[in-house]
Design an enzyme around this catalytic site. Structure first.
Site, PDB file in Angstrom:
ATOM      1  N   LYS A 159       4.771  -3.043  -0.988  1.00 12.76           N
ATOM      2  CA  LYS A 159       3.379  -2.657  -1.220  1.00 12.76           C
ATOM      3  C   LYS A 159       3.383  -1.374  -2.056  1.00 12.76           C
ATOM      4  O   LYS A 159       3.174  -0.264  -1.554  1.00 12.76           O
ATOM      5  CB  LYS A 159       2.657  -2.474   0.124  1.00 12.76           C
ATOM      6  CG  LYS A 159       1.156  -2.637   0.013  1.00 12.76           C
ATOM      7  CD  LYS A 159       0.517  -2.887   1.357  1.00 12.76           C
ATOM      8  CE  LYS A 159      -0.976  -2.675   1.302  1.00 12.76           C
ATOM      9  NZ  LYS A 159      -1.734  -3.623   0.485  1.00 12.76           N
ATOM     10  N   ALA A 160       3.701  -1.570  -3.331  1.00 16.93           N
ATOM     11  CA  ALA A 160       3.792  -0.461  -4.281  1.00 16.93           C
ATOM     12  C   ALA A 160       2.478  -0.394  -5.058  1.00 16.93           C
ATOM     13  O   ALA A 160       2.000  -1.417  -5.553  1.00 16.93           O
ATOM     14  CB  ALA A 160       4.957  -0.687  -5.231  1.00 16.93           C
TER      15      ALA A 160
END
Ligand code: PMP
Length: 306
Positions: A159-160
């Site tokens: 979850k960048a």
């Protein structure tokens, strides 16, 4: 900068609890310059009858932010345990009597360039957020012409923040074209996910969702939904999914922390089933909301009482 909506909010910022306007990230940081940061989206549900707030699967979300930091090659890692504790304390300090959305972020601070790997900074925000109308009504979805990022260019399972420029395009295009949501195909042309949520269909009585090697975020709600569907006696298949299979589905829905369980009424203007939220989807929604709000007894350790 001011925003009245947030004026009384307390946020967690690098070890302290401060008013939101005091929490600022520097313009020289790789987080600002290159989007070098990772985050989470967590919900807390306020159960009015019980007068209690529950964070849903807090530990799993914080374990994922630890994972995202490693995948993004951060050289310093903010571990899950203290982030969980800071979140609980933040919820107590904000003392919401309604449901909320919590967003922890770990970012690259300092003044390094794009290959910098430290130092890290961290913050957690919590803002009031209820369940949107679309969860009841269902949505119209468009198969996007924007391809989902593949593991050969960006780690979709992390979850960048930078990943979200990909789904942002799909979401904007869907909205310009009059749809509520986008469905993205991956580089192999298989169905991947929505622009921030996973996707399921019911086809021939079986629940089908793209497997985690289809450039999806390894979603905690997807995992929750799989558990609940199996409990309801529904077979679940995690596999490659073709776009045209959706045109033969009796029901379809998105799922995610933000999207909860949202029925899909049509895809590309072609109705799913009779174009309304399906019976199985509605049954699943009830099971889901009973679990997250603590109506169903928490036998799996998914709820953290604030
Ligand atoms: N895919 C993406 C790209 C997401 O941002 C999200 C929301 N975190 C999801 C799927 C759903 O994941 P989760 O159920 O863990 O919220």
């Amino acid at each position: 900068m001011s925003d009245d909506k947030y004026k009384d909010l307390i946020v967690y910022f690098n070890g302290e609890f401060v008013p939101w306007y005091e929490a600022n990230v520097h313009i020289f940081s790789p987080a600002v310059k290159y989007g070098a940061s990772v985050f989470e989206g967590i919900r807390s549900y306020y159960n009015e009858e019980q007068g209690k707030a529950y964070l849903f699967r807090l530990k799993e979300h914080m374990e994922r932010i630890e994972f995202s930091q490693r995948v993004m090659r951060f050289a310093e890692i903010a571990p899950a345990g203290p982030l969980c504790e800071a979140t609980i304390e933040l919820m107590r300090r904000n003392n919401f009597k309604i449901s909320a959305h919590i967003r922890p972020t770990v970012y690259l601070d300092g003044a390094g360039e794009s290959s910098a790997r430290s130092p890290i900074g961290q913050f957690i925000t919590a803002v009031p957020r209820g369940t949107p109308e679309k969860v009841k009504k269902g949505v119209r979805a468009q198969v996007s012409s924007w391809e989902r990022i593949s593991d050969r260019c960006m780690p979709a399972r992390a979850k960048a923040n930078a990943n979200y420029n990909n789904s942002r395009y799909a979401g904007i295009q869907a909205s310009i074209d009059g749809y509520d949501a986008a469905i993205m195909l991956n580089s192999r042309g298989k169905v991947s996910e929505g622009q921030g949520m996973c996707i399921f269909m019911i086809r021939n009585g079986v629940a089908v969702t793209p497997s985690v090697t289809n450039d999806v975020l390894e979603s905690i709600t997807r995992d929750t939904v799989i558990v609940l569907l199996k409990e309801m006696g529904i077979e679940v298949q995690e596999r490659d999914v073709d776009r045209s299979e959706f045109y033969d589905a009796s029901e379809a829905f998105f799922c995610g922390t933000g999207w909860e369980v949202t029925p899909i009424n049509d895809i590309d203007g072609s109705p799913i089933g009779d174009g309304k939220p399906g019976d199985l989807t509605k049954k699943l929604q009830k099971a889901y909301f009973d679990v997250v709000t603590g109506v169903t007894e928490d036998t799996r350790g998914w709820l953290t009482e604030v």
